[in-house]
Structures are given as C-alpha cells and as structure tokens.
Design a protein around this motif. Structure first.
Motif, short mmCIF file in Angstrom:
data_model
loop_
_atom_site.label_atom_id
_atom_site.label_comp_id
_atom_site.label_asym_id
_atom_site.label_seq_id
_atom_site.Cartn_x
_atom_site.Cartn_y
_atom_site.Cartn_z
N ALA A 34 63.82 65.45 31.55
CA ALA A 34 64.35 66.81 31.73
C ALA A 34 65.84 66.88 31.44
O ALA A 34 66.30 67.82 30.78
CB ALA A 34 64.08 67.28 33.16
N LYS A 37 66.86 67.19 27.71
CA LYS A 37 66.39 68.46 27.15
C LYS A 37 67.24 69.62 27.65
O LYS A 37 67.67 70.48 26.89
CB LYS A 37 64.92 68.68 27.50
N LEU A 38 67.48 69.66 28.96
CA LEU A 38 68.22 70.78 29.53
C LEU A 38 69.71 70.72 29.22
O LEU A 38 70.37 71.76 29.17
CB LEU A 38 67.97 70.84 31.04
N ARG A 58 62.05 73.45 24.12
CA ARG A 58 62.83 72.36 24.74
C ARG A 58 63.23 72.76 26.16
O ARG A 58 63.08 71.98 27.09
CB ARG A 58 64.07 72.05 23.89
N GLY A 62 61.76 71.01 29.48
CA GLY A 62 62.73 70.44 30.41
C GLY A 62 62.60 71.04 31.81
O GLY A 62 62.66 70.32 32.81
#
Length: 133
Positions: A34, A37-38, A58, A62
């Motif tokens: 996560a 992605k975040l 994405r 995430g």
C-alpha cells in the motif's frame, strides 16, 4: 466416542501462529504494497501505467491493501480483512498473467493469497459472528 476437540495447547499454538501470520502480512501490506502505491513511488506508477488502467487503480489498490492491513490487526475484522485481501491477490495474479504477460511474477500474489486464505479460514468464526449480529 472419541473427542474431536483439539487439545488446549494445540488451539493456543494455532491461534498464535495465525496471529504472527496476520502481523507479518499486515506489515508487508503496509510497507511494501500500500505504501508505495499511495505515496506514488516511481515503480508503482510505472507498473500501473504499463497495465493501461490508469492511476486511479493504483490508488484503489493501495487503499484496499491499507484497509486490509489495518483489518488484519483488529481481531474481530481479521478474517474478513484476509478474505478481502485474497480478492486483491486474485486480481494481482490475473493482472500479472493476463495483462502484463509475466506468469513467473504471479508467484508472490499466489503465495500471499494462500497465506491470507489460511488466515481467513482460521478466523472464519469471527467472520460469521460479524454477520450474525
């Protein structure tokens, strides 16, 4: 008639094993899945560009991984969180094989999906309890 109940020590060992697995999986999903992605790390952005679905996926992936990681650490939600993350891992596996054409890279999501399925199965009584209230 023989009892089919597990001895107390076996039950405690199983519970502790699941708990360790939940914590390890939660840490992985927070830090290695996560988080990148975040936070928009370059390799995550490039991977989702390569997929061709757009960056919204994405962020969604995430967010699902973050929610699942947090859920794995909450005893009453652990089974449901693991089950949700199994779904994310199925999606990751299919994406690796069908979209990215990299079946060898599908090993990780398959392995994690199996481990999460084990957690979901081991915590199934908690999942049932959520829906019978």
């Amino acid at each position: 008639m023989a009892s089919t109940a597990l001895p107390a020590t076996t039950g405690r060992t199983w519970h502790r094993t699941l708990l360790v697995l939940q914590v390890v999986m939660a840490l992985f999903f927070l830090v290695a899945a996560a988080g990148p992605k975040l936070l928009g790390q370059e390799y995550a952005v490039q991977m989702f560009d390569q997929m061709g679905f757009g960056q919204w996926l994405r962020y969604l992936t995430g967010a699902l991984e973050l929610a699942g990681a947090i859920g794995l650490l909450i005893p009453r939600l652990a089974g449901l969180a693991a089950l949700g993350l199994v779904g994310v891992m199925v999606g990751a596996t299919l994406t690796q094989v069908l979209v990215l054409g990299a079946p060898a890279m599908a090993f990780t999501p398959v392995l994690f999906g199996l481990l999460l399925a084990l957690v979901a199965w081991g915590r199934w009584s908690g999942v049932r309890a959520l829906f019978t209230r």
